[in-house]
Scaffold this motif. Structure first.
Motif, PDB file in Angstrom:
ATOM      1  N   ARG A  45     -59.853   8.309   3.572  1.00  0.00           N
ATOM      2  CA  ARG A  45     -59.858   7.820   4.956  1.00  0.00           C
ATOM      3  C   ARG A  45     -58.585   7.032   5.258  1.00  0.00           C
ATOM      4  O   ARG A  45     -57.973   7.200   6.311  1.00  0.00           O
ATOM      5  CB  ARG A  45     -61.096   6.954   5.199  1.00  0.00           C
ATOM      6  CG  ARG A  45     -61.246   6.518   6.660  1.00  0.00           C
ATOM      7  CD  ARG A  45     -62.366   5.519   6.799  1.00  0.00           C
ATOM      8  NE  ARG A  45     -62.031   4.258   6.165  1.00  0.00           N
ATOM      9  CZ  ARG A  45     -61.307   3.302   6.737  1.00  0.00           C
ATOM     10  NH1 ARG A  45     -60.784   3.492   7.943  1.00  0.00           N
ATOM     11  NH2 ARG A  45     -61.072   2.179   6.100  1.00  0.00           N
ATOM     12  N   LEU A  46     -58.172   6.153   4.325  1.00  0.00           N
ATOM     13  CA  LEU A  46     -56.955   5.374   4.545  1.00  0.00           C
ATOM     14  C   LEU A  46     -55.711   6.259   4.578  1.00  0.00           C
ATOM     15  O   LEU A  46     -54.792   6.026   5.368  1.00  0.00           O
ATOM     16  CB  LEU A  46     -56.820   4.316   3.436  1.00  0.00           C
ATOM     17  CG  LEU A  46     -57.878   3.212   3.419  1.00  0.00           C
ATOM     18  CD1 LEU A  46     -57.605   2.246   2.271  1.00  0.00           C
ATOM     19  CD2 LEU A  46     -57.898   2.456   4.740  1.00  0.00           C
ATOM     20  N   VAL A  47     -55.678   7.292   3.741  1.00  0.00           N
ATOM     21  CA  VAL A  47     -54.542   8.211   3.744  1.00  0.00           C
ATOM     22  C   VAL A  47     -54.462   8.954   5.070  1.00  0.00           C
ATOM     23  O   VAL A  47     -53.371   9.195   5.623  1.00  0.00           O
ATOM     24  CB  VAL A  47     -54.641   9.182   2.559  1.00  0.00           C
ATOM     25  CG1 VAL A  47     -53.626  10.320   2.696  1.00  0.00           C
ATOM     26  CG2 VAL A  47     -54.428   8.444   1.252  1.00  0.00           C
ATOM     27  N   GLN A  48     -55.610   9.316   5.630  1.00  0.00           N
ATOM     28  CA  GLN A  48     -55.615  10.007   6.913  1.00  0.00           C
ATOM     29  C   GLN A  48     -55.048   9.130   8.029  1.00  0.00           C
ATOM     30  O   GLN A  48     -54.303   9.596   8.890  1.00  0.00           O
ATOM     31  CB  GLN A  48     -57.037  10.444   7.253  1.00  0.00           C
ATOM     32  CG  GLN A  48     -57.132  11.300   8.493  1.00  0.00           C
ATOM     33  CD  GLN A  48     -58.558  11.747   8.776  1.00  0.00           C
ATOM     34  OE1 GLN A  48     -59.509  11.222   8.190  1.00  0.00           O
ATOM     35  NE2 GLN A  48     -58.712  12.719   9.665  1.00  0.00           N
ATOM     36  N   GLU A  49     -55.379   7.838   8.010  1.00  0.00           N
ATOM     37  CA  GLU A  49     -54.825   6.926   9.014  1.00  0.00           C
ATOM     38  C   GLU A  49     -53.313   6.797   8.842  1.00  0.00           C
ATOM     39  O   GLU A  49     -52.571   6.709   9.831  1.00  0.00           O
ATOM     40  CB  GLU A  49     -55.495   5.558   8.886  1.00  0.00           C
ATOM     41  CG  GLU A  49     -56.976   5.546   9.210  1.00  0.00           C
ATOM     42  CD  GLU A  49     -57.249   5.830  10.676  1.00  0.00           C
ATOM     43  OE1 GLU A  49     -56.320   5.631  11.501  1.00  0.00           O
ATOM     44  OE2 GLU A  49     -58.366   6.253  11.002  1.00  0.00           O
ATOM     45  N   GLN A  50     -52.841   6.776   7.606  1.00  0.00           N
ATOM     46  CA  GLN A  50     -51.393   6.705   7.377  1.00  0.00           C
ATOM     47  C   GLN A  50     -50.694   7.948   7.923  1.00  0.00           C
ATOM     48  O   GLN A  50     -49.611   7.855   8.526  1.00  0.00           O
ATOM     49  CB  GLN A  50     -51.108   6.565   5.881  1.00  0.00           C
ATOM     50  CG  GLN A  50     -51.541   5.243   5.278  1.00  0.00           C
ATOM     51  CD  GLN A  50     -51.289   5.211   3.780  1.00  0.00           C
ATOM     52  OE1 GLN A  50     -50.859   6.208   3.184  1.00  0.00           O
ATOM     53  NE2 GLN A  50     -51.565   4.077   3.163  1.00  0.00           N
ATOM     54  N   GLU A  51     -51.295   9.099   7.730  1.00  0.00           N
ATOM     55  CA  GLU A  51     -50.686  10.340   8.203  1.00  0.00           C
ATOM     56  C   GLU A  51     -50.640  10.387   9.718  1.00  0.00           C
ATOM     57  O   GLU A  51     -49.691  10.919  10.309  1.00  0.00           O
ATOM     58  CB  GLU A  51     -51.451  11.545   7.641  1.00  0.00           C
ATOM     59  CG  GLU A  51     -51.287  11.706   6.141  1.00  0.00           C
ATOM     60  CD  GLU A  51     -52.093  12.859   5.597  1.00  0.00           C
ATOM     61  OE1 GLU A  51     -52.897  13.419   6.390  1.00  0.00           O
ATOM     62  OE2 GLU A  51     -51.933  13.199   4.414  1.00  0.00           O
ATOM     63  N   PHE A  52     -51.652   9.796  10.370  1.00  0.00           N
ATOM     64  CA  PHE A  52     -51.623   9.742  11.834  1.00  0.00           C
ATOM     65  C   PHE A  52     -50.420   8.944  12.315  1.00  0.00           C
ATOM     66  O   PHE A  52     -49.734   9.319  13.258  1.00  0.00           O
ATOM     67  CB  PHE A  52     -52.909   9.121  12.361  1.00  0.00           C
ATOM     68  CG  PHE A  52     -54.066  10.069  12.375  1.00  0.00           C
ATOM     69  CD1 PHE A  52     -53.863  11.441  12.409  1.00  0.00           C
ATOM     70  CD2 PHE A  52     -55.371   9.613  12.358  1.00  0.00           C
ATOM     71  CE1 PHE A  52     -54.928  12.328  12.418  1.00  0.00           C
ATOM     72  CE2 PHE A  52     -56.438  10.485  12.367  1.00  0.00           C
ATOM     73  CZ  PHE A  52     -56.216  11.849  12.400  1.00  0.00           C
ATOM     74  N   VAL A  53     -50.158   7.814  11.674  1.00  0.00           N
ATOM     75  CA  VAL A  53     -49.036   6.977  12.078  1.00  0.00           C
ATOM     76  C   VAL A  53     -47.719   7.714  11.889  1.00  0.00           C
ATOM     77  O   VAL A  53     -46.818   7.666  12.742  1.00  0.00           O
ATOM     78  CB  VAL A  53     -49.044   5.652  11.282  1.00  0.00           C
ATOM     79  CG1 VAL A  53     -47.789   4.837  11.579  1.00  0.00           C
ATOM     80  CG2 VAL A  53     -50.280   4.843  11.607  1.00  0.00           C
ATOM     81  N   ASN A  54     -47.590   8.416  10.759  1.00  0.00           N
ATOM     82  CA  ASN A  54     -46.323   9.088  10.461  1.00  0.00           C
ATOM     83  C   ASN A  54     -46.126  10.381  11.260  1.00  0.00           C
ATOM     84  O   ASN A  54     -44.984  10.775  11.531  1.00  0.00           O
ATOM     85  CB  ASN A  54     -46.243   9.411   8.970  1.00  0.00           C
ATOM     86  CG  ASN A  54     -46.185   8.155   8.114  1.00  0.00           C
ATOM     87  OD1 ASN A  54     -45.624   7.143   8.539  1.00  0.00           O
ATOM     88  ND2 ASN A  54     -46.762   8.220   6.926  1.00  0.00           N
ATOM     89  N   SER A  55     -47.217  11.032  11.635  1.00  0.00           N
ATOM     90  CA  SER A  55     -47.093  12.325  12.300  1.00  0.00           C
ATOM     91  C   SER A  55     -47.014  12.212  13.808  1.00  0.00           C
ATOM     92  O   SER A  55     -46.311  12.999  14.459  1.00  0.00           O
ATOM     93  CB  SER A  55     -48.273  13.240  11.921  1.00  0.00           C
ATOM     94  OG  SER A  55     -49.493  12.651  12.353  1.00  0.00           O
TER      95      SER A  55
END
Length: 484
Positions: free
Chosen positions: A451-461
């Motif tokens: 879940r935390l990795v998915q939030e990080q990817e949202f910020v970067n993408s």
């Protein structure tokens, strides 16, 4: 000159009768000394405190004739000698001269004391051993009794009593910190040749979230070091020169309290590059230059540090090591990070270090080192902060249930009229629960990690800044709110 005064000049003391005879018209015919003659006799008798006319001789002199024969009976009638020396004055601190001459030839101790010190001499020097009231300080009260001024009560030292429990300390991290502190204190104690060039600053740098500051604090707790902690936010101020003076004040305070309390101490500055780093679009201020100059001056002469007072020969303080952390020291002024001033330590924890740190974090939950290895390999590009956030997020379920069941008695929604009760309960600090640790499993940590990795990817993408911040042509920077 009357003949009766000749013996006085040659060293023989005339009797009061002789003085009265020399007085001439001042002596009445009745044989009694006149008032003038009595005053002369009294002055001679009090010359230096060594000669006082006995009462019997005074009576004999007053009753005798004008021949001046008022001497002692036991020494053949010869009068005692009179000393014309000035009485020796008692020593006083008001006219005592300063040893070494001071600032001028007429300098005295009290004026030199007031000019050299910037604090109250009646308070401080009345408490300091070896000064005015050293009789009352003794060995029990120590070097500074700290009765009135409170200068030793207000210091920003960290004792790390809040760090409770067992934490993993990387062996090479502890070795580097211990060697740096030991080397600086040994040089100050004279264990090495004075020509040895030892860096005063230890710069610990590396990637974000790798636990540089926390590992340093664990080392301090293990070694019994009580440091003064500064952050990058204190390296800038609206008044030019304030941050540089603050560094010098805290460095001197660390040296003073280390000497008085007998504790190892150091000055630690977190995220140094955030406050001093030269980036593409940042402005270099006067404070940046003065902080760099202050740190360079401390490295070159760590025992003579001025905070604005006049220089004194005996104003020598202890050498105190400095430890700084940062992410990229290449952005800092190059002469500050050269080898003679700063010893660099790149902290890149190995897989073994990460397993040891994580196992110490989750061992009470029954997770093994094998589980930590699987967790690390599942999220290989993450930092230690990521794995620490996993534990904090595991309490979200308990907090959510407490809000729904005990506070607002319903769902967390806008139409719920009891939503204000949450703020009232938190502000009053009453009827708050104590949550029990969650029984964690490896599967729970894996799910929360995804879940935390998915939030990080949202910020970067998503990169919404490309929509909101339009780059300016021929400038190379973005301007917020000034482009339509």
């Amino acid at each position: 000159m009357p003949l009766a005064l000749v013996p006085a000049l040659s060293g023989s003391a005339p009797s009061p009768a002789a003085l009265s005879a020399s007085a001439g018209c001042c002596r009445p015919r009745s044989g009694v000394l006149s008032a003038k003659a009595k005053r002369i006799a009294a002055a001679v008798g009090r010359g230096d405190g060594s000669y006082i006319q006995p009462a019997a001789q005074q009576q004999a002199g007053s009753g005798g004739g004008g021949g001046g024969g008022g001497g002692h009976a036991g020494d053949g009638g010869r009068a005692p000698r009179i000393s014309f020396r000035q009485p020796k004055a008692r020593p006083s601190s008001w006219n005592a001269k300063e040893a070494g001459g001071g600032r001028s030839a007429d300098s005295d101790y009290l004026s030199e004391l007031g000019a050299a010190q910037q604090y109250n001499i009646n308070v401080t020097h009345g408490q300091r051993a070896g000064m005015i009231d050293s009789l009352f300080t003794g060995n029990k009260l120590g070097h500074m009794t700290d009765i009135a001024d409170g200068s030793l009560r207000t210091y920003e030292f960290r004792t790390y009593n809040n760090i409770v429990g067992d934490y993993y300390i990387a062996p090479r991290f502890l070795e580097k910190v211990a060697l740096h502190i030991a080397k600086n204190f040994l040089i100050d104690a004279g264990s090495f040749d004075s020509s040895l060039r030892c860096p005063l600053i230890l710069g610990i740098w590396g990637g974000k979230g790798q636990g540089k500051s926390f590992q340093t604090e664990l080392c301090f707790k293990k070694l019994g070091v009580e440091p003064i902690i500064m952050s990058a936010g204190e390296l800038e101020h609206e008044w030019a020169g304030t941050p540089g003076k603050l560094i010098r004040e805290r460095y001197r305070r660390a040296a003073e309290v280390s000497k008085v309390h007998g504790k190892l101490s150091c000055l630690m500055i977190n995220d140094l590059d955030a406050g001093l780093g030269h980036f593409e679009n940042t402005q270099i201020t006067v404070n940046n230059q003065m902080v760099v100059g202050t740190l360079m001056n401390l490295c070159d002469n760590p025992t003579r540090v001025s905070i604005g007072q006049g220089w004194m020969e005996d104003d020598v303080i202890k050498r105190i090591p400095i430890i700084v952390t940062g992410n990229d020291f290449s952005t800092i002024f190059a002469p500050l990070v050269r080898d003679g001033r700063m010893d660099k330590f790149y902290w890149d924890p190995t897989e073994g270090d990460l397993i040891g740190i994580l196992h110490q974090m989750y061992k009470d939950d029954g997770l093994s080192e094998h589980d930590m290895l699987a967790l690390l390999r599942a999220f290989p590009a993450q930092t230690l902060d990521f794995f620490g956030a996993l534990r904090a997020s595991t309490y979200d379920g308990q907090i959510r249930d407490w809000i729904k069941q005990d506070v607002i008695h319903g769902d967390i929604a806008e139409e719920n009229e009891n939503m204000k009760e949450l703020g009232k309960r938190l502000l009053k600090q009453e009827d708050l629960p104590v949550f029990e640790p969650v029984d964690l499993t490896l599967e729970m940590l894996m799910a929360e990690g995804r879940r935390l990795v998915q939030e990080q990817e949202f910020v970067n993408s998503m990169r919404l800044s490309q929509e909101y911040l339009k780059p300016q042509r021929n400038i190379g920077r973005s301007m917020i709110g000034l482009s339509g």
